[in-house]
Each structure stands twice: as structure tokens, then as C-alpha cells.
Design a protein around this motif. Structure first.
Motif, PDB file in Angstrom:
ATOM      1  N   ASP A 118     -27.707  11.692 -62.616  1.00 36.86           N
ATOM      2  CA  ASP A 118     -28.609  12.733 -63.004  1.00 36.86           C
ATOM      3  C   ASP A 118     -29.186  12.611 -64.185  1.00 36.86           C
ATOM      4  O   ASP A 118     -28.881  11.748 -65.025  1.00 36.86           O
ATOM      5  N   TYR A 119     -30.730  12.866 -64.229  1.00 38.87           N
ATOM      6  CA  TYR A 119     -31.538  12.965 -65.372  1.00 38.87           C
ATOM      7  C   TYR A 119     -31.086  14.164 -66.501  1.00 38.87           C
ATOM      8  O   TYR A 119     -31.062  15.112 -65.919  1.00 38.87           O
ATOM      9  N   GLU A 120     -31.493  13.754 -67.695  1.00 42.98           N
ATOM     10  CA  GLU A 120     -31.168  14.800 -68.580  1.00 42.98           C
ATOM     11  C   GLU A 120     -32.221  14.586 -69.707  1.00 42.98           C
ATOM     12  O   GLU A 120     -32.829  13.513 -69.976  1.00 42.98           O
ATOM     13  N   GLU A 121     -32.435  15.734 -70.790  1.00 40.84           N
ATOM     14  CA  GLU A 121     -33.295  15.543 -71.712  1.00 40.84           C
ATOM     15  C   GLU A 121     -32.861  14.593 -72.785  1.00 40.84           C
ATOM     16  O   GLU A 121     -31.490  14.923 -73.399  1.00 40.84           O
ATOM     17  N   CYS A 122     -33.534  13.655 -73.409  1.00 44.98           N
ATOM     18  CA  CYS A 122     -32.530  12.925 -74.485  1.00 44.98           C
ATOM     19  C   CYS A 122     -33.938  12.603 -75.389  1.00 44.98           C
ATOM     20  O   CYS A 122     -35.079  12.347 -74.966  1.00 44.98           O
TER      21      CYS A 122
ATOM     22  N   GLN B 290     -37.020  12.911 -69.890  1.00 49.48           N
ATOM     23  CA  GLN B 290     -36.046  12.867 -69.003  1.00 49.48           C
ATOM     24  C   GLN B 290     -35.518  11.550 -68.624  1.00 49.48           C
ATOM     25  O   GLN B 290     -36.245  10.666 -68.287  1.00 49.48           O
ATOM     26  N   CYS B 291     -34.242  11.316 -68.822  1.00 50.21           N
ATOM     27  CA  CYS B 291     -33.860  10.032 -68.614  1.00 50.21           C
ATOM     28  C   CYS B 291     -32.302   9.969 -68.435  1.00 50.21           C
ATOM     29  O   CYS B 291     -31.877  11.263 -68.495  1.00 50.21           O
ATOM     30  N   GLN B 292     -31.676   8.782 -67.946  1.00 50.60           N
ATOM     31  CA  GLN B 292     -30.206   8.607 -68.034  1.00 50.60           C
ATOM     32  C   GLN B 292     -29.899   8.283 -69.121  1.00 50.60           C
ATOM     33  O   GLN B 292     -30.160   6.822 -69.264  1.00 50.60           O
ATOM     34  N   SER B 293     -29.142   8.928 -70.057  1.00 48.64           N
ATOM     35  CA  SER B 293     -28.891   8.358 -71.463  1.00 48.64           C
ATOM     36  C   SER B 293     -28.163   6.804 -71.262  1.00 48.64           C
ATOM     37  O   SER B 293     -28.388   6.103 -72.179  1.00 48.64           O
TER      38      SER B 293
ATOM     39  N   HIS C 215     -36.400   4.590 -63.739  1.00 49.66           N
ATOM     40  CA  HIS C 215     -37.096   5.641 -64.492  1.00 49.66           C
ATOM     41  C   HIS C 215     -38.611   5.544 -64.665  1.00 49.66           C
ATOM     42  O   HIS C 215     -39.335   6.147 -65.379  1.00 49.66           O
TER      43      HIS C 215
ATOM     44  N   LYS D 135     -42.115  13.301 -68.367  1.00 51.37           N
ATOM     45  CA  LYS D 135     -41.581  14.170 -67.221  1.00 51.37           C
ATOM     46  C   LYS D 135     -40.556  13.241 -66.715  1.00 51.37           C
ATOM     47  O   LYS D 135     -40.388  12.059 -66.556  1.00 51.37           O
ATOM     48  N   ALA D 136     -39.875  14.077 -65.786  1.00 53.79           N
ATOM     49  CA  ALA D 136     -38.815  13.490 -65.045  1.00 53.79           C
ATOM     50  C   ALA D 136     -39.316  12.459 -63.981  1.00 53.79           C
ATOM     51  O   ALA D 136     -40.213  12.767 -63.506  1.00 53.79           O
TER      52      ALA D 136
END
Length: 705
Positions: A539-543, A585-588, A679, A702-703
């Protein structure tokens, strides 16, 4: 008495006055005529150069777009028969219809090898239009991009410009043809309407047969209609010479060039009478001089002054045109010295006006590999030496501020008929275009090995797991403290502790430990290969990029290896973060892996023996910023850098410059796929020997879709 005075005094005075006024008037007339002709030729040649470049760029752009679209999987699938093909055609129709309004093309369609249209931006074309008889279609079926100007289009019946590109399947077999169509009137409106020479002068394009292909939309009927013999003269004079001809009682001036991309004849034409009007006015003054010498002298001075003012105004207009054009323009004298350089050229070369008049900046032009370029190899000097146009030459330029720019340069000689009087050069910054081309090549290379990496990883994983499991069982069954082992050993008369002592003295335990370490290392390689080949499903999250960089630095702080002779904790870390850059928006976990791989490579490079700045402490600089709607993270070191041939291959799978056992060549490949595939971003590297290395990671705000 009066007759004698007239004979002795007045007549000689009048003769002297007439001669004194007549000679300057004649000299002024011919000087003004030549000046007007040179200005007209310069203006028309400059407009022709820009127009010729616009035509070439337009055709190349359409060809690149057609080729790029033809590589998309949805269009390849649309060419397949059956349910999958029909479903793909619906998506292809929608995609073409959505793209056309945002491009300069009027229509786009996809055709099968039999010429029938199966997908199009205009639904009325599907199943109705067949292009099997078109030459461009036949050439593209043979695997080559093609273009053609047609007097009658199949859909509208109007003249059109058609560009086609073959669509290949995975076996590199042509499955169909992608076609982009532009109405000729649009081409004229976009390229020709902006060229105005005086009141009636402008530009037009003739095809290879001499037929009118495009003319300005503002032109009147018959305004631009050269006869066949004029077309032949224009083609013979292509390259900067002016052609003069009469039409309907008017004198017309024209210059032309054969476009190297299309073979079309691009011409700029003006009214000769309008161009020569200042000289014609001075001719009329000669008649007035014989009637009233003093009055004519005054009138002549006034007209000369008016002509000079008009010439200055015309020069100001040309200078304004040159200063506002989006490309750099420079003029050179016959010795290759700069006469004029517009502001855009000064900005591209990062020069002050006084610096441009010297020749020190010439030494900044280099080859792609960074070798100095001889002055004789530059387009302006080649145009002066060969007296012919040099178009679209790609040259690298070392900027005074650091880094380099990639320039597309063209040069046209100003020919006097005996020798080249000078040259006009046009330059355009194509750095971003070249970078995108490199990224496209790199992406193709990555995709070609993705399936191979996945297959190899799965094939290696099973026997590797068996080896590690069997090794673990062997070690456990040699343990004398396990009751089951002791029982069996007693039954067969073996002392396990004696076996352990034997293994210890013969070094067998070290061999087993080495097998275990090699197996674990191989398992890590397989894991990297799987990560290289697969898309992540997380899942993508705000980082925040600065927080991810700090976290990665903290993680890398424990990464040190005495055998490899580097310690990350001994490296100076400089942070330059943009506090206004919001989260992305990324996968940390994946982005941390990207940063870790880059930081580890930087640490190893900073500890190489060949570092050319040993006096400077090892340093890594971390930066974040916003750039063109993208979040940018930069990791830069002051290490030894790398040559161009290595820089271009750093993202290739299994390519490494490290010794055996130190690197696998997968770290940066995995980073490349995480950024570009998972990404929808990009990762690039800039480096040169002795100048360190900088990695740039660009992620969308953006995601990812």
C-alpha cells in the motif's frame, strides 16, 4: 555681359553643384539598394533557417510519437484476433480519442497488415477506411517509419500529412501500423502563419514534385504560385542564394532550402518592389535635382535620413525577433568571430555579452565522452569552410556553473558568391530530450531482462533451499548432546565427540560454516532478483523524503565491514532539505531500500584507493526539492566519480565494477525498478572522473496509478 556671366560663372557653378549633388545621390542610391538587398536576404535567410528547423522538428516529433505509441501493449493487443483483441480495441479507441485533443494531430488510427482500420480516434474510420494502397503503409509494413504528404485524404478528401510507424509483437514481427494524420492546413497554420516579410511576403512548402503542399492561411489566391521554371531555380539555389523572378508585373525575391528530413522545398518569398522602395525613392530625387538643386539637396537629405530611420527600425524589428525567439541565435564574421549573439544564446552558454565577443568559450564544447572539440568541427566553422548549411548537429557544452548541456546546433553561411562573408548559427538546448531518450533505452533494457530474472530466481530458489536444509540437518545430526544422535552412534560404535574433535582439527566446521554463508548470500541474491522482476503489491502512504533519508542514514550507520575497508560512520553527512516540500505518496520500505543501495555504493566509492581528492574528507550531501511538479531527492558524494561508459551501465542487472564477492550488480537495478515501475518516477545519475557522483530520484507528488 549677362551672357558672359552665365557662361563664365553660373554654368560652371551649376555644373559643380549638379555634380556635387548628383554623385552623392547616385552613390547613396546604390549603397541603399545594396543594403536593402542584404537586409532582405538576411531576414529571409534567418526566417528560412528557423522555418526549416521547425519543419524538421515537427516531422521528427510526429515520427517519435507514432513510434512511441506503437510500442504500447494496448495497441499490440488490439491487432490480435479474438476476444482479447476486441477488448483491447475498445481501450485503444478510447486512448486515441483522449490523446488527440491534447496533441497537434487531427486523427490517429491503427491498421492491420491488410490495410483495414481496427482502432481509431474517429469511430467513423473503423471498418470503413482501408490504407493498403498507400505508400507510407507499405513501407511501414516492411518495418520502417514513414511519412507522406497526400493531396486527398481518405476521410476528409483534403490534403493531409501522414506519419506511420510499424507495430511489432514480442518476436519483432510487424503486426500492424500506427498512423498519425495532420491536415495540411493545420501544418500551415502552426508553422507558416508566423512568417511575414513585409506586406505580401511569406513562406510556403513545395513537395518533391514541385506541387504546392502548404501555404499561409492568410495568403490570397495566387499570392504564392511559382511557375515550374521558378521552382527549378529555387531548388538549384537552395542553400542561401536569392532567386529573382517576375509575376504579374511584380518582381518577387525568394530563398529556399531542401529540408533534409522530408525532401520538401521550403521557400520564403517577398515583394521586390517593397524591399527596394528606399532605393526607388532616391531614384525619383534625381529628376528633382535638375529643377531645383538646393531644394533637391534638402529633400534628398530628408529622404536619405528617412531611409536610414526606416532601416534602423527594420533592424530593430529583426533584433526584436531574434531576442524574443525561443532558440539561441549567433552571427559570425568570415573569420569565425562573434558579431552578434541574442540573449537566449547567452543564457544557454552562460556568458556575458563581452565574454561572447572573445573566443575562450569555444573551448567549452566537448564530445559526448568529454574530450575537447576542435574549433574546425563546430557547425559555424564548418559552414564557413564548406559554404553549405550544417543542420541539427548535437554537441556537448561544459557550462561555467558546472555540469554540461546538450545543444542542437545548425549553421548557414552568408554567401557573397565569391566567399562566405559570415555565418548564422542557431542553437537549442536538447539536454532533457537526450536524457529522456537515454531513459527510454534504459527502460527497454530493463524490461528485456525482467522475465529472465524472475525465471532464474525461481529455478535457483528450490535447490538452494534444499542445500541449506540438508546442511542444517547434517549439523544437527553431528551434535553429540542430542539423545537421538547419541543412541544411534552407540548402536554403530561411533564416538560423536571424537568425530567432533576430528572435524575441529581438520577444519571441517569452517567448511560447513562457509557453505552456510555462501548459501545465505545466494539466498539474498535470489531475493534481490525477485524484487528486480516483480512489482510490489504494498500500500502507498504519505511520507516525507527528508524523514526517509534520515531514517536510511541511521540504518546505514551500522553498516561497516573491516574486510571491505569502509565504515559508513566515518563519512560526513550534509543535509540540504526543502522544508516546504510536502509529503509524497510512496511505499516507505521500498524507497528506503533505494536510498540504502545508493548510500552504500557512495560509501564504498568514498573508500576506494583511487579517490583523486584524498585531502577532502569523505562527504555525502542529501538534498530534497520540488521540480516541475515532482519531488526530487538527490544523493551526491565527492568520490572519484566514474567515466561515461560506466555511468551509462550502472542500472543494468548484474553489471558491477566491484571485485568478486563484494557486489552482485543488482542493487541499483532493483532501485531503478522500484522507482520507475512501482512508483512511476525516474532515477538518473550524473558523474565524471574526479568530480564525484550524484543520483537524482524523482517521485510524483500524487499517488502512483
Amino acid at each position: 555681359m549677362r551672357s558672359s556671366f552665365i557662361t563664365r560663372s553660373l554654368v560652371p557653378i551649376l555644373f559643380v553643384v549638379m555634380l556635387g549633388v548628383g554623385l552623392p545621390t547616385i552613390v547613396t542610391f546604390y549603397y541603399t539598394k545594396n543594403t536593402a538587398e542584404e537586409l532582405a536576404l538576411g531576414q529571409m535567410s534567418q526566417a528560412l533557417t528557423l522555418l526549416d528547423a521547425d519543419v524538421s522538428e515537427k516531422i521528427r516529433s510526429v515520427q517519435a510519437t507514432a513510434s512511441f505509441w506503437g510500442q504500447e501493449d494496448v495497441f499490440r493487443l488490439a491487432l490480435i484476433e479474438g476476444y482479447l483483441g476486441r477488448s483491447a480495441r475498445v481501450a485503444a479507441n478510447r486512448r486515441l480519442a483522449e490523446r488527440i485533443p491534447y496533441t497537434s494531430y487531427d486523427r490517429a488510427f491503427l491498421a492491420l497488415p491488410d490495410g483495414s482500420v481496427v482502432s481509431a480516434s474517429v469511430p467513423a474510420m473503423i471498418g470503413v477506411i482501408n490504407v493498403a494502397d498507400r505508400d507510407y503503409f507499405k513501407r511501414s509494413l516492411l518495418g520502417q517509419p514513414a511519412f507522406e504528404a497526400l493531396e486527398v485524404g481518405k476521410l476528409t478528401g483534403l490534403p493531409v500529412l501522414v506519419v506511420s510507424s510499424p507495430v511489432f509483437n514480442h518476436e519483432r514481427t510487424v503486426e500492424g501500423v500506427m498512423v498519425l494524420v495532420m491536415d495540411i492546413h493545420r501544418l500551415a497554420r502552426e508553422i507558416l502563419d508566423q512568417v511575414r516579410i513585409g506586406q505580401t511576403g511569406g513562406a510556403y512548402i513545395l513537395d518533391a514534385r514541385g506541387a504546392m503542399l502548404a501555404k499561409p492561411s492568410w495568403s490570397r489566391e495566387g499570392q504564392f504560385a511559382p511557375l515550374p521554371q521558378v521552382v527549378s531555380a529555387l531548388r538549384d539555389a537552395a542553400g542561401g542564394k536569392m532567386v529573382t523572378y517576375g509575376r504579374g508585373g511584380d518582381e518577387r525575391l525568394a530563398v529556399a532550402a531542401v529540408n533534409p528530413v522530408t525532401g520538401w522545398l521550403v521557400a520564403v518569398e517577398a515583394d521586390g518592389a517593397e524591399t527596394m522602395r528606399p532605393a526607388a525613392k532616391l531614384t525619383a530625387l534625381n529628376g528633382l535635382i535638375s529643377l531645383a538643386v538646393l531644394a533637391v539637396v534638402g529633400v534628398a537629405l530628408a529622404f536619405v535620413r528617412g531611409a536610414v530611420v526606416r532601416l534602423r527600425e527594420s533592424e530593430d524589428r529583426y533584433r526584436t525577433l531574434a531576442e524574443t525567439t525561443p532558440v539561441g541565435i549567433a552571427t559570425f564574421d568570415r573569420f569565425g568571430r562573434v558579431v552578434y549573439m541574442n540573449q537566449r544564446a547567452l543564457d544557454l552558454l552562460e556568458l556575458f555579452p563581452q565574454e561572447a565577443l572573445g573566443d575562450a568559450w569555444i573551448s567549452r564544447f566537448v564530445t559526448r565522452e568529454g574530450q575537447p572539440l576542435a574549433p574546425g568541427d563546430l557547425p559555424m566553422h564548418q559552414a564557413l569552410a564548406g559554404r553549405k548549411s550544417v543542420l541539427g548537429r548535437i554537441i556537448w557544452y561544459d557550462k561555467p556553473s558546472g555540469g554540461h548541456a546538450v545543444l542542437s546546433m545548425s549553421a548557414v553561411p552568408q554567401d557573397t558568391g565569391v566567399d562566405a562573408a559570415g555565418a548564422v548559427a542557431v542553437m537549442e538546448d536538447v539536454t532533457e530530450r537526450v536524457r529522456i531518450q537515454e531513459m527510454m533505452v534504459q527502460t527497454e533494457k530493463m524490461l528485456s531482462v525482467g522475465g529472465l530474472a524472475a525465471g532464474m530466481a525461481h529455478e535457483i530458489n528450490n535447490p538452494l533451499a534444499s542445500i541449506l536444509q540438508a546442511l542444517q540437518v547434517i549439523i544437527r545430526r553431528l551434535d553429540p548432546d542430542m539423545p537421538a544422535n547419541a543412541k544411534i552412534a552407540g548402536e554403530v560404535g561411533v564416538d560423536l565427540r571424537a568425530v567432533q574433535a576430528y572435524m575441529q582439527r581438520r577444519g571441517l566446521n569452517e567448511f560447513l560454516e562457509g557453505i552456510h554463508e555462501a548459501g545465505v548470500r545466494a539466498a539474498r541474491i535470489v531475493t534481490n532478483m525477485l524484487g528486480f522482476a516483480r512489482k510490489s503489491g504494498g500500500d502507498y502512504e504519505e511520507c516525507r523524503l527528508d524523514e526517509l533519508l534520515d531514517k536510511t542514514v541511521e540504518l546505514a550507520g551500522g553498516d561497516y565491514d573491516l574486510k571491505k575497508q569502509y565504515d559508513f560512520r566515518q563519512i560526513e553527512i550534509v543535509r540540504d532539505f526543502d522544508t516546504d516540500l510536502g509529503p509524497v505518496q510512496c511505499q516507505s520500505m521500498e524507497i528506503e531500500q533505494v536510498f540504502f543501495n545508493i548510500l552504500k555504493n557512495a560509501a564504498q566509492a568514498l573508500n576506494e584507493p583511487g579517490r583523486e581528492t584524498p585531502s577532502a574528507p569523505p562527504r555525502i550531501t542529501l538534498r530534497t526539492r520540488r521540480e516541475n511538479g515532482m519531488a526530487v531527492a538527490e544523493i551526491e558524494d565527492n568520490g572519484p566519480g566514474m567515466p561515461e561508459e560506466i555511468r551509462k551501465r550502472v542500472f543494468e542487472p548484474f553489471y558491477t565494477t566491484k571485485s568478486i564477492g563484494v557486489g552482485t550488480g543488482l542493487g541499483l537495478s532493483v532501485a531503478y525498478f522500484i522507482v520507475s515501475q512501482n512508483h512511476r518516477g525516474s532515477i538518473t545519475v550524473e558523474s565524471a572522473p574526479g568530480k564525484g557522483t550524484r543520483f537524482r530520484v524523482l517521485l510524483p507528488i500524487k499517488a502512483a496509478a
